[in-house]
Design an enzyme around this catalytic site. Structure first.
Site, mmCIF file in Angstrom:
data_model
loop_
_atom_site.group_PDB
_atom_site.id
_atom_site.type_symbol
_atom_site.label_atom_id
_atom_site.label_comp_id
_atom_site.label_asym_id
_atom_site.label_seq_id
_atom_site.Cartn_x
_atom_site.Cartn_y
_atom_site.Cartn_z
ATOM 1 N N ARG A 152 0.772 -1.140 0.098
ATOM 2 C CA ARG A 152 0.122 0.107 0.161
ATOM 3 C C ARG A 152 0.998 1.094 0.207
ATOM 4 N NH1 ARG A 152 -3.823 -0.604 4.905
ATOM 5 N NH2 ARG A 152 -4.328 1.835 4.187
ATOM 6 N N TYR A 196 35.477 24.821 -4.602
ATOM 7 C CA TYR A 196 35.526 23.665 -5.604
ATOM 8 C C TYR A 196 36.003 23.950 -6.995
ATOM 9 C CZ TYR A 196 33.629 19.491 -7.987
ATOM 10 O OH TYR A 196 33.328 18.432 -8.654
#
Length: 448
Positions: free
Chosen positions: A15, A367
């Site tokens: 379900r 980065y």
């Protein structure tokens, strides 16, 4: 007396309409299974056995992330709760003590409730609840304080269906008793399954005592659908909010604040509306978290002020009296005492010294497309607005960067760094450029 846990977690949960095993869906930042494990862990169990089935590999991995000593057994065929417990028995061979059977999709049972079951004197103890709407729950047939049997709704008479004391499925008994009764279960029923509830009748037939320990209905909520999951989340959030307020925290709009299972907030801290606490967050006393902040994996010290609209990601460490303002994001960064980061800034993989001021629009460019690099900023420095700090780079104590600078080299202590192109003004050029652009636009409109 020693205690062991058996946690049933083999169901598919159709379900839920999900590829994820039902017990791995999350509330308050942790899988349903983990909540059941944490409830049981409050009893300091000697052994914990998880019965997995659907998605066993993922369930095993998740269970061992929470408790590396847990043992996982596999129920290859799901043939009822009694059959599931049968699979766990070999893992407990030689154990002497009481066993509590829990369910991996029932996350709200409190450790205190389980302790009451351990403390009960009867040979078999079942956890029950008074249901507002008994519906199709199994009914507990009790007389003079003794539990005589558990009857499933489909097998109950009209009189029995009027009973409101219902079965949660959680039970407690001696391991030797559980082993004997479970091994004797039969599956001669319409479903062809071994029902754990049948051991109550078998225990009474042996002359053993059985009783019911009750708890609020909300504790027994089982998750079988997305709607149940939302209801469990709401119930857990209500519990967590009540706990932090009882501990001296002000939530100015409690229903809008979302906490994780491990959130720690010190007394006299104020939390504004619409704040989300992800996992791994600790806030010390007398801090203030303003509206619309998202905090995860971070530590906020006494007297710090965060927000509104701030985001603290894992590894953010704020010392005392730090101020992080609106639209500021901090990740894997230490801000020492008294640092001010007012607005519109990203600080990642950095260390900022005490009482430094970070101007609006500052970014640590951490980065390079392959690796992350750190930025070091000394104490009492002043970082001008719109400074790009291209890591790895350091700014010395007492240094200053000019607004709009791109800093690619280390800045010595007490130095002023300027890293921007020289401004040139061309008189009348703007008007000529606008005329040229308008002419091009008009030409294109005629062509179409």
């Amino acid at each position: 007396m020693a205690t062991a846990l058996i946690i049933l977690a083999a169901g598919q949960g159709t379900r839920m309409n999900s590829d994820l095993p039902k017990v791995l869906h999350r509330i308050a930042g942790a899988p349903l299974l983990a909540h059941a494990m944490m409830s049981g862990a409050g009893l300091s169990p000697e052994r914990t056995v998880i019965v997995a089935g659907h998605g066993a590999e993922a369930v095993t991995r998740a269970a061992r992330e929470w408790d590396g000593a847990v043992e996982v057994v596999i129920q290859e065929r799901q043939e009822g709760t009694g059959h599931a417990v049968q699979q766990a028995l070999p893992a407990l061979e030689g154990f002497e003590g009481r066993v509590i059977v829990l369910y991996g999709d029932t996350p709200l049972i409190r450790p205190e409730t389980l302790q009451q079951m351990l403390d009960a004197p009867s040979d078999v103890v079942v956890l029950g609840f008074e249901a507002a709407d008994p519906g199709r729950y199994g009914r507990l047939v009790v007389h003079l304080g003794q539990l005589y049997r558990i009857i499933e709704y489909k097998d109950a008479t009209d009189e029995e269906r009027r009973i409101t004391l219902c079965n949660s499925g959680v039970l407690c008994t001696e391991f030797s008793t559980l082993k004997r009764l479970v091994q004797a279960l039969r599956n001669d029923n319409v479903a062809g399954e071994y029902y754990l509830t049948d051991i109550i009748g078998a225990a009474r037939a042996e002359g053993l005592t059985a009783e019911v320990v009750t708890c609020p209905e909300a504790e027994t909520l089982g998750v079988n659908s997305r709607a149940d999951l939302a209801a469990a989340e709401a119930a857990m959030q209500a519990r967590l909010r009540a706990e932090v307020m009882e501990n001296g925290v002000t939530l100015s709009a409690p229903d809008t604040v979302f906490l994780s299972h491990d959130t720690v907030i010190g007394r006299d801290t104020i939390v504004g509306p619409h704040v989300v606490f992800g996992t791994g967050t600790t806030v010390e006393s007398e801090a203030e978290i303003l509206p619309y902040c998202h905090l995860e994996g971070c530590h906020i010290s006494r007297g710090a002020r965060v927000g509104p609209f701030a985001r603290l990601r894992p590894g953010a460490e704020l010392a005392e009296d730090v101020h992080v303002g609106n639209f500021v994001e901090v990740k894997n960064t230490i801000l020492d005492e008294g640092v001010k980061v007012g607005h519109l800034t990203y600080l990642g993989d950095a260390h900022v010294g005490e009482h430094t001021n970070i101007g609006a629009g500052t970014i640590t460019c951490n980065y390079d497309g392959v690796m992350k690099h750190r930025t070091e900023i000394g104490a009492r420095a002043f970082i001008g607005s719109d400074t790009m700090l291209v890591a790895p780079v350091s700014v010395g104590a007492g240094a200053m960067t000019a607004s709009g600078s791109v800093i690619t080299e280390d800045v010595p202590e007490n130095a002023l760094a300027l890293g921007r192109a020289r401004q040139q003004n061309k008189p009348g050029f703007a008007a000529k450029l606008f005329d040229l652009l308008k002419a091009k636009k008009a030409s294109r409109q005629k062509e179409t």
